[in-house]
Scaffold this motif. Structure first.
Motif, PDB file in Angstrom:
ATOM      1  N   VAL A 441       0.858  -1.197   0.000  1.00  0.00           N
ATOM      2  CA  VAL A 441       0.000   0.000   0.000  1.00  0.00           C
ATOM      3  C   VAL A 441       0.893   1.245   0.000  1.00  0.00           C
ATOM      4  CG1 VAL A 441      -1.741   1.288   1.309  1.00  0.00           C
ATOM      5  CG2 VAL A 441      -1.798  -1.212   1.300  1.00  0.00           C
ATOM      6  N   PRO A 442       0.726   2.163  -0.962  1.00  0.00           N
ATOM      7  CA  PRO A 442       1.552   3.370  -0.998  1.00  0.00           C
ATOM      8  C   PRO A 442       1.387   4.194   0.281  1.00  0.00           C
ATOM      9  CG  PRO A 442       0.221   3.193  -2.984  1.00  0.00           C
ATOM     10  CD  PRO A 442      -0.256   2.130  -2.052  1.00  0.00           C
ATOM     11  N   LEU A 443       2.461   4.893   0.629  1.00  0.00           N
ATOM     12  CA  LEU A 443       2.461   5.664   1.876  1.00  0.00           C
ATOM     13  C   LEU A 443       2.372   7.161   1.603  1.00  0.00           C
ATOM     14  CD1 LEU A 443       5.256   3.649   3.656  1.00  0.00           C
ATOM     15  CD2 LEU A 443       3.056   4.185   4.708  1.00  0.00           C
ATOM     16  N   LEU A 444       1.569   7.827   2.424  1.00  0.00           N
ATOM     17  CA  LEU A 444       1.472   9.298   2.359  1.00  0.00           C
ATOM     18  C   LEU A 444       1.924   9.859   3.691  1.00  0.00           C
ATOM     19  CD1 LEU A 444      -2.012  10.364   0.972  1.00  0.00           C
ATOM     20  CD2 LEU A 444       0.206  10.551  -0.095  1.00  0.00           C
ATOM     21  N   PHE A 445       2.922  10.710   3.675  1.00  0.00           N
ATOM     22  CA  PHE A 445       3.397  11.321   4.916  1.00  0.00           C
ATOM     23  C   PHE A 445       2.920  12.769   4.962  1.00  0.00           C
ATOM     24  CE2 PHE A 445       6.250   7.862   4.060  1.00  0.00           C
ATOM     25  CZ  PHE A 445       6.561   7.345   5.308  1.00  0.00           C
ATOM     26  N   PHE A 446       2.274  13.159   6.040  1.00  0.00           N
ATOM     27  CA  PHE A 446       1.948  14.569   6.264  1.00  0.00           C
ATOM     28  C   PHE A 446       2.864  15.048   7.369  1.00  0.00           C
ATOM     29  CE2 PHE A 446      -2.249  13.065   4.594  1.00  0.00           C
ATOM     30  CZ  PHE A 446      -2.119  13.700   3.366  1.00  0.00           C
ATOM     31  N   GLN A 447       3.801  15.878   6.976  1.00  0.00           N
ATOM     32  CA  GLN A 447       4.891  16.206   7.893  1.00  0.00           C
ATOM     33  C   GLN A 447       4.692  17.553   8.568  1.00  0.00           C
ATOM     34  OE1 GLN A 447       9.486  17.221   7.336  1.00  0.00           O
ATOM     35  NE2 GLN A 447       8.982  15.260   6.423  1.00  0.00           N
ATOM     36  N   ASN A 448       4.828  17.552   9.895  1.00  0.00           N
ATOM     37  CA  ASN A 448       4.796  18.790  10.676  1.00  0.00           C
ATOM     38  C   ASN A 448       5.611  18.504  11.934  1.00  0.00           C
ATOM     39  OD1 ASN A 448       4.192  21.265  11.803  1.00  0.00           O
ATOM     40  ND2 ASN A 448       2.189  20.613  12.576  1.00  0.00           N
ATOM     41  N   THR A 449       6.936  18.582  11.798  1.00  0.00           N
ATOM     42  CA  THR A 449       7.796  18.066  12.866  1.00  0.00           C
ATOM     43  C   THR A 449       8.157  19.147  13.890  1.00  0.00           C
ATOM     44  OG1 THR A 449       9.686  18.352  11.412  1.00  0.00           O
ATOM     45  CG2 THR A 449       8.736  16.164  11.531  1.00  0.00           C
ATOM     46  N   PRO A 485       5.600   3.017  -3.051  1.00  0.00           N
ATOM     47  CA  PRO A 485       5.745   4.439  -3.358  1.00  0.00           C
ATOM     48  C   PRO A 485       5.468   5.283  -2.120  1.00  0.00           C
ATOM     49  CG  PRO A 485       4.307   3.368  -4.935  1.00  0.00           C
ATOM     50  CD  PRO A 485       4.537   2.387  -3.854  1.00  0.00           C
ATOM     51  N   LYS A 486       6.186   6.398  -2.034  1.00  0.00           N
ATOM     52  CA  LYS A 486       6.022   7.285  -0.878  1.00  0.00           C
ATOM     53  C   LYS A 486       5.824   8.706  -1.387  1.00  0.00           C
ATOM     54  CE  LYS A 486       9.494   4.451   0.557  1.00  0.00           C
ATOM     55  NZ  LYS A 486      10.922   4.290   0.660  1.00  0.00           N
ATOM     56  N   ILE A 487       4.869   9.379  -0.821  1.00  0.00           N
ATOM     57  CA  ILE A 487       4.637  10.784  -1.175  1.00  0.00           C
ATOM     58  C   ILE A 487       4.633  11.577   0.126  1.00  0.00           C
ATOM     59  CG2 ILE A 487       3.079  12.438  -2.284  1.00  0.00           C
ATOM     60  CD1 ILE A 487       1.851  10.083  -3.821  1.00  0.00           C
ATOM     61  N   THR A 488       5.393  12.658   0.168  1.00  0.00           N
ATOM     62  CA  THR A 488       5.459  13.460   1.383  1.00  0.00           C
ATOM     63  C   THR A 488       4.897  14.852   1.103  1.00  0.00           C
ATOM     64  OG1 THR A 488       7.436  12.263   2.026  1.00  0.00           O
ATOM     65  CG2 THR A 488       7.038  14.345   3.164  1.00  0.00           C
ATOM     66  N   VAL A 489       4.056  15.316   2.014  1.00  0.00           N
ATOM     67  CA  VAL A 489       3.590  16.704   1.935  1.00  0.00           C
ATOM     68  C   VAL A 489       3.953  17.371   3.257  1.00  0.00           C
ATOM     69  CG1 VAL A 489       1.629  18.239   1.545  1.00  0.00           C
ATOM     70  CG2 VAL A 489       1.626  15.961   0.522  1.00  0.00           C
ATOM     71  N   VAL A 490       4.770  18.420   3.183  1.00  0.00           N
ATOM     72  CA  VAL A 490       5.122  19.146   4.404  1.00  0.00           C
ATOM     73  C   VAL A 490       4.006  20.172   4.639  1.00  0.00           C
ATOM     74  CG1 VAL A 490       6.845  20.531   5.592  1.00  0.00           C
ATOM     75  CG2 VAL A 490       7.573  18.825   3.917  1.00  0.00           C
ATOM     76  N   ILE A 491       3.192  19.894   5.648  1.00  0.00           N
ATOM     77  CA  ILE A 491       2.024  20.753   5.889  1.00  0.00           C
ATOM     78  C   ILE A 491       2.330  21.804   6.955  1.00  0.00           C
ATOM     79  CG2 ILE A 491       0.368  18.976   5.207  1.00  0.00           C
ATOM     80  CD1 ILE A 491      -0.173  18.536   8.224  1.00  0.00           C
ATOM     81  N   ASP A 508      14.220   9.708  -0.258  1.00  0.00           N
ATOM     82  CA  ASP A 508      13.783   9.328  -1.607  1.00  0.00           C
ATOM     83  C   ASP A 508      12.284   9.165  -1.809  1.00  0.00           C
ATOM     84  OD1 ASP A 508      15.778   9.345  -3.373  1.00  0.00           O
ATOM     85  OD2 ASP A 508      16.269   7.212  -3.292  1.00  0.00           O
ATOM     86  N   PRO A 509      11.468  10.104  -1.354  1.00  0.00           N
ATOM     87  CA  PRO A 509      10.042   9.950  -1.688  1.00  0.00           C
ATOM     88  C   PRO A 509       9.854  10.081  -3.203  1.00  0.00           C
ATOM     89  CG  PRO A 509      10.468  12.130  -0.758  1.00  0.00           C
ATOM     90  CD  PRO A 509      11.757  11.358  -0.660  1.00  0.00           C
ATOM     91  N   ASN A 510       8.825   9.440  -3.728  1.00  0.00           N
ATOM     92  CA  ASN A 510       8.552   9.582  -5.166  1.00  0.00           C
ATOM     93  C   ASN A 510       8.223  11.030  -5.489  1.00  0.00           C
ATOM     94  OD1 ASN A 510       8.099   6.803  -4.362  1.00  0.00           O
ATOM     95  ND2 ASN A 510       7.485   6.469  -6.472  1.00  0.00           N
TER      96      ASN A 510
END
Ligand code: COA
Length: 607
Positions: A441-449, A485-491, A508-510
């Motif tokens: 299952v592709p991964l979606l990261f919503f980043q707010n570190t 596949p990995k997709i990152t969105v820095v929110i 290496d996110p896609n």
């Protein structure tokens, strides 16, 4: 329903027994390189098509994920309004920068390009090449605010658009920006576009119109691994991996620019406009005293009729892009046939898919700073189909939210920061990432570190920090090794080591996108104090140093500073995020329709 590719080996609904698919199928986005796998895949397509008209379409398992009930409430109002004001200011800046980038090299250069050189502008070229204007432009703000000036669009447009329904990466030089010469940022942008083509197995189309290297910055373009020559290296490797490459010579291809079309698998050149040479007429004159026209030295006729550097001759640009589109139609992809749906059914399906809450509300949820972050599930619920979300480990490590959802019908695993990436949160993150990898299952990261470095002021805290370090290390390993596949969105914030575990650029996110409010830095502005050494400096000096560092952090952490340097694939607006994610998931999936993926021994050689 798939179209049959093996009519000769199967008929009457019988499946060729030699080609029975294996019980477990690889995920669609994984590279399928062995002959055996290829046969299995062909057989799978064949068997689906060859079943009688009464055949059943494969169905996804029914899911009824719970709806995230996350309406805006009066308790959120204060933070929401502050975020909204910040988002509006960021949006204004975004539009200003976008307009600046779209002006290319300026009025004089545009007049020279269109009137004297009789060439089309780069966006008009894309209009003729692509099916429609609905393409995903990558890093449109790259090149702005660099130490060596503002280089509009980094001198070339890159993105992913459809040609005959097939998603293709395009790399289109803009000759209004210093004759299309390559600055260091141009090279970086081209390499990233090639990397995206490679990682997602997308055909790549180059529109070449370039004077080669921008000579005043030659030392930053020429010798290193990820500089000029890497573009050509990639062309060879991509060809060997059967990632098709087509080029259109629609201007000058001088020096380094000459290798792009020559190494592409199929090339079109435009009469009177396209030229290819290692050194142009002025250099010939300087070296030999001979006067020669660009056309005689390396024009369309010469290369189409004598040298064989190109494969197709076009009388004008329109004909050249038609020719490129025809070439793409021979790339041997078999896209699934579109399902016929009446208007009512489409309307109903779309209504079911839409989130329950307006995407405009994301503007008030995009945090101005870490302290203004509202529950991240409010963001998730405004992006997923029907605002549905199947949460995983809801009661454990709650500063990280993990779970499954669908975006435009695509199942994804979501990993979203909801506070600090604590020991428990990182353990949970590791578990969930491996789970998604296990299930393809592709991964979606919503980043707010988190903005601050972990301070160690007591033994208990030291122990907590060590545990956190171990757990974050595990999560980083899980993310790095996950083959989905990995997709990152820095929110919000992208700060320090937490951002690595959340699939930052180094992992290496896609695709990696930023919201305009995002902040990218080792440590967030306002937290410089914790970075400065505790030495004997006077309070006053320390304060001065801290203020200066905070000022720099403020300036250098903006999303636009980041995007100008191509640390990401572009700034996207919160309200467009669902559409961009849907496109990316669609793009990633396309590789399953390429019929021939077996790696060759070498790249395709021109002659
Ligand atoms: N490095 C730096 N600047 C360059 C350049 C290069 N390689 N090639 C062109 N430029 C600049 C020009 O100085 C000019 O700058 P300006 O707008 O500030 O005056 C601008 O790019 C446009 O060039 P110009 O020659 O006026 O436009 P054109 O459309 O008539 O021709 C080229 C464009 C690229 C065909 C032509 O400039 C050319 O042949 N350049 C030399 C290419 C070369 O030898 N490259 C070797 C690189 S290793």
């Amino acid at each position: 329903m798939y179209r049959c590719m093996l009519r000769s080996v199967c008929s009457g609904g019988r499946v060729c027994p030699a080609l029975v698919p294996p019980p477990t199928q690889s995920p669609s986005w994984m590279l399928r390189n062995t002959t055996e796998e290829r046969h299995h895949r062909l057989a799978e397509q064949c068997s689906v098509r060859c079943m009688s008209s009464a055949a059943r379409r494969p169905r996804a398992l029914h899911s009824a994920f719970p709806v995230l009930e996350q309406p805006l409430q009066s308790i959120h109002q204060h933070v929401y309004e502050a975020n909204l004001r910040n988002s509006n200011a960021c949006h204004k800046r975004y539009i200003e920068l976008l307009e600046k980038a779209r002006k290319g090299g300026g009025e004089k250069a545009i007049a020279r390009h269109t009137q004297r050189n009789r060439k089309l502008l780069v966006r008009d070229r894309l209009r003729l090449l692509l099916d429609d204007e609905d393409f995903l432009e990558l890093s449109p703000l790259a090149g702005l605010g660099l130490p060596y000036g503002d280089i509009s669009s980094a001198g070339c447009l890159t993105g992913i658009g459809r040609i005959n329904d097939l998603w293709c990466v395009f790399i289109a030089m803009d000759a209004t920006v210093k004759g299309g010469t390559a600055y260091p940022i141009t090279v970086k942008k081209q390499l990233r576009a090639q990397e995206i083509a490679l990682q997602n197995r997308l055909p790549c189309v180059y529109l070449v119109d370039s004077g080669g290297a921008f000579l005043p910055l030659q030392s930053e373009i020429f010798p290193d691994k990820n500089q000029g020559g890497r573009t050509f290296y990639n062309e060879a490797i991509m060809s060997a991996m059967k990632i098709p490459q087509v080029s259109v010579v629609c201007g000058s291809c001088t020096a380094g620019g000459a290798y792009i079309p020559t190494m592409a698998e199929e090339t079109v050149i435009v009469h009177r406009i396209g030229t290819i040479f290692l050194a142009g007429p002025p250099l010939v004159k300087a070296a030999t005293g001979e006067e020669v026209t660009p056309e005689d030295l390396g024009g369309a006729r010469l290369h189409a009729e004598v040298s064989g550097c190109v494969d197709h001759f076009a009388f004008d640009e329109k004909e050249a892009y038609d020719c490129a589109r025809n070439i793409v139609s021979t790339l041997n992809f078999q896209l699934p046939e579109e399902e016929e749906e009446d208007e009512e059914k489409t309307r109903k399906r779309k209504a079911e898919e839409e989130p329950l809450y307006s995407s405009e509300e994301l503007l008030g949820l995009a945090p101005e700073c870490y302290n203004s972050s509202l529950d991240v599930k409010m963001v998730v619920g405004r992006l997923t189909d029907g605002s549905r979300f199947q949460e995983f480990k809801a009661r454990y490590g709650t500063t990280l939210v993990t779970g499954f959802a669908k975006i435009h019908g695509n199942l994804v695993g979501i990993v979203a920061n909801n506070g600090e990436l604590s020991y428990q949160a990182a353990l949970k993150g590791s578990h969930f990432v491996q789970l998604c990898d296990q299930r393809d299952v592709p991964l979606l990261f919503f980043q707010n570190t988190a903005p601050t470095a972990g301070l160690t002021l007591s033994t208990t805290q030291a122990e907590m920090n060590s545990n956190r370090l171990k757990a974050q290390g595990s999560m980083m390993s899980a993310v790095a090794c996950a083959s989905v596949p990995k997709i990152t969105v820095v929110i919000g914030g992208c700060h320090g080591a937490d951002s690595y575990a959340m699939c930052g650029s180094a992992f290496d996110p896609n695709f990696l996108f930023l919201w305009p409010n995002a902040r990218v830095s080792m440590i967030a502005p306002g937290h410089a104090g914790s970075l400065l050494p505790l030495d004997s400096e006077s309070e006053e000096e320390k304060k001065k140093e801290e203020d200066e560092l905070n000022r720099r952090l403020m300036e250098e952490s903006s999303a636009f500073f980041s995007s100008g340097r191509l640390w990401d694939d572009g700034v996207i607006l919160p309200q467009d995020t669902r559409k961009v994610l849907g496109d990316c998931l669609d793009i990633i999936k396309q590789q399953q329709y390429q019929l021939s993926t077996e790696k060759r021994q070498s790249a395709l050689l021109r002659i």
